[in-house]
Design an enzyme around this catalytic site. Structure first.
Site, PDB file in Angstrom:
ATOM      1  N   GLU A 156       2.769  -0.796   4.662  1.00  0.00           N
ATOM      2  CA  GLU A 156       2.129   0.305   4.080  1.00  0.00           C
ATOM      3  C   GLU A 156       3.370   1.249   3.893  1.00  0.00           C
ATOM      4  OE1 GLU A 156      -0.601   2.331   3.710  1.00  0.00           O
ATOM      5  OE2 GLU A 156      -2.193   1.113   4.637  1.00  0.00           O
ATOM      6  N   ASP A 204      -3.685   2.063  -5.197  1.00  0.00           N
ATOM      7  CA  ASP A 204      -2.438   1.878  -4.577  1.00  0.00           C
ATOM      8  C   ASP A 204      -1.917   0.875  -4.568  1.00  0.00           C
ATOM      9  OD1 ASP A 204      -4.591   1.492  -2.423  1.00  0.00           O
ATOM     10  OD2 ASP A 204      -2.710   1.272  -0.950  1.00  0.00           O
ATOM     11  N   HIS A 210      -2.664  -3.086  -3.249  1.00  0.00           N
ATOM     12  CA  HIS A 210      -3.866  -2.859  -2.876  1.00  0.00           C
ATOM     13  C   HIS A 210      -4.962  -2.812  -4.047  1.00  0.00           C
ATOM     14  CE1 HIS A 210      -6.670  -0.910   0.392  1.00  0.00           C
ATOM     15  NE2 HIS A 210      -7.079  -2.110   0.322  1.00  0.00           N
ATOM     16  N   HIS A 262       0.892  -1.223  -0.109  1.00  0.00           N
ATOM     17  CA  HIS A 262       0.053  -0.061  -0.093  1.00  0.00           C
ATOM     18  C   HIS A 262       0.820   1.248  -0.075  1.00  0.00           C
ATOM     19  CE1 HIS A 262      -3.673  -2.152   1.873  1.00  0.00           C
ATOM     20  NE2 HIS A 262      -2.598  -3.062   2.394  1.00  0.00           N
ATOM     21  N   THR A 287       0.462   5.159   2.122  1.00  0.00           N
ATOM     22  CA  THR A 287      -0.359   5.561   3.231  1.00  0.00           C
ATOM     23  C   THR A 287      -1.387   6.885   2.576  1.00  0.00           C
ATOM     24  OG1 THR A 287       1.332   7.238   3.665  1.00  0.00           O
ATOM     25  CG2 THR A 287       1.473   5.154   4.741  1.00  0.00           C
TER      26      THR A 287
HETATM   27 ZN   LIG Z   1      -4.081   0.621   0.569  1.00  0.00          ZN
END
Ligand SMILES: [Zn+2]
Length: 234
Positions: A92, A144, A134, A27, A29
């Site tokens: 993340e 993302d 993601h 991902h 953020t």
């Molecule tokens: Zn994400």
């Protein structure tokens, strides 16, 4: 604690896994800086988390134990499974995202990600085909880590599938319905229609993300399926 982790900031946002770990979800953020992201990922009110946060400077912060279910993927789907949080490790990357000024990922951040990811993949014997973004597991909702994320670099270390170079299978599909069937077979939730095509393009053909099923996109998908079914990539 793993020596690749610089510090641990426990997040209260987790519960018990219902599945063994078989995936990694990457991902960004979409926040101004790592401190802001850290505050949110550890805020009990926010009800979100990840197993790791990596700052742009390359600091690796552990938030949730790998054997627990972190809350990063939300409504998601991959290869027939809807509970991606139960099946995955979530990482993340501190980054402004598309909302705050999309840009290249920092070198120091990638230098921290590669060994961490390598260790995770080895520890849980995660197939390369299950190291995803993601947007791959939530194509209708998420974009993302996006088209600037350097998947090619991870692929060099065999940490994700490489983009097919030779499209030897050509263009085997002559209609969109067949393409969607094949896309679902590869793993994507296709109920979002062209959003699923955009997610596929974002990951595999980032030069043009338009949701259109063109010949190149069809050929890339077919090559990916072929490679996987022939055991060249699992
Ligand atoms: Zn994400």
């Amino acid at each position: 604690m793993d020596e690749l982790v610089h510090r641990t900031v426990p997040s209260p946002n987790w519960d018990e896994r219902k599945l063994p770990v078989s995936m990694v979800v990457l991902h960004y953020t979409e926040m101004a800086d790592a401190d802001t992201a850290l505050a949110r990922l550890t805020d009990p009110e926010a009800k979100v988390s990840a197993h790791y946060l990596i700052s742009e400077a390359g600091e690796v912060i552990a938030l949730v134990d790998e054997d627990k279910r972190a809350w990063h993927a939300g409504q998601s789907f991959w290869r027939g499974h809807p509970d991606i949080n139960s099946a995955s490790i979530g990482i993340e990357l501190d980054h402004p995202g598309h909302a705050l000024g999309y840009r290249e990922f920092a070198q120091a951040q990638l230098d921290a990600l590669v060994p961490l990811l390598a260790r995770i993949v080895e520890r849980h014997d995660i197939p390369r085909a299950n190291v995803v973004g993601h947007s791959d597991v939530a194509p209708a909702r998420k974009i993302d880590p996006g088209e600037l994320f350097p998947w090619d670099r991870l692929a060099e270390y065999k940490l994700c599938l490489p983009r097919p170079v030779k499209l030897e299978a050509g263009d085997p599909f002559d209609n969109d319905a067949a393409f969607y069937l094949a896309l679902e077979r590869f793993g994507y939730d296709v109920t979002g229609g062209h959003k699923a095509v955009e997610a596929f393009q974002r990951r595999w053909r980032p030069e043009r993300i338009d949701g259109q099923v063109d010949g190149q996109v069809r050929a890339i998908l077919f090559q990916l399926l072929l490679d996987r079914d022939q055991g060249r990539a699992r």
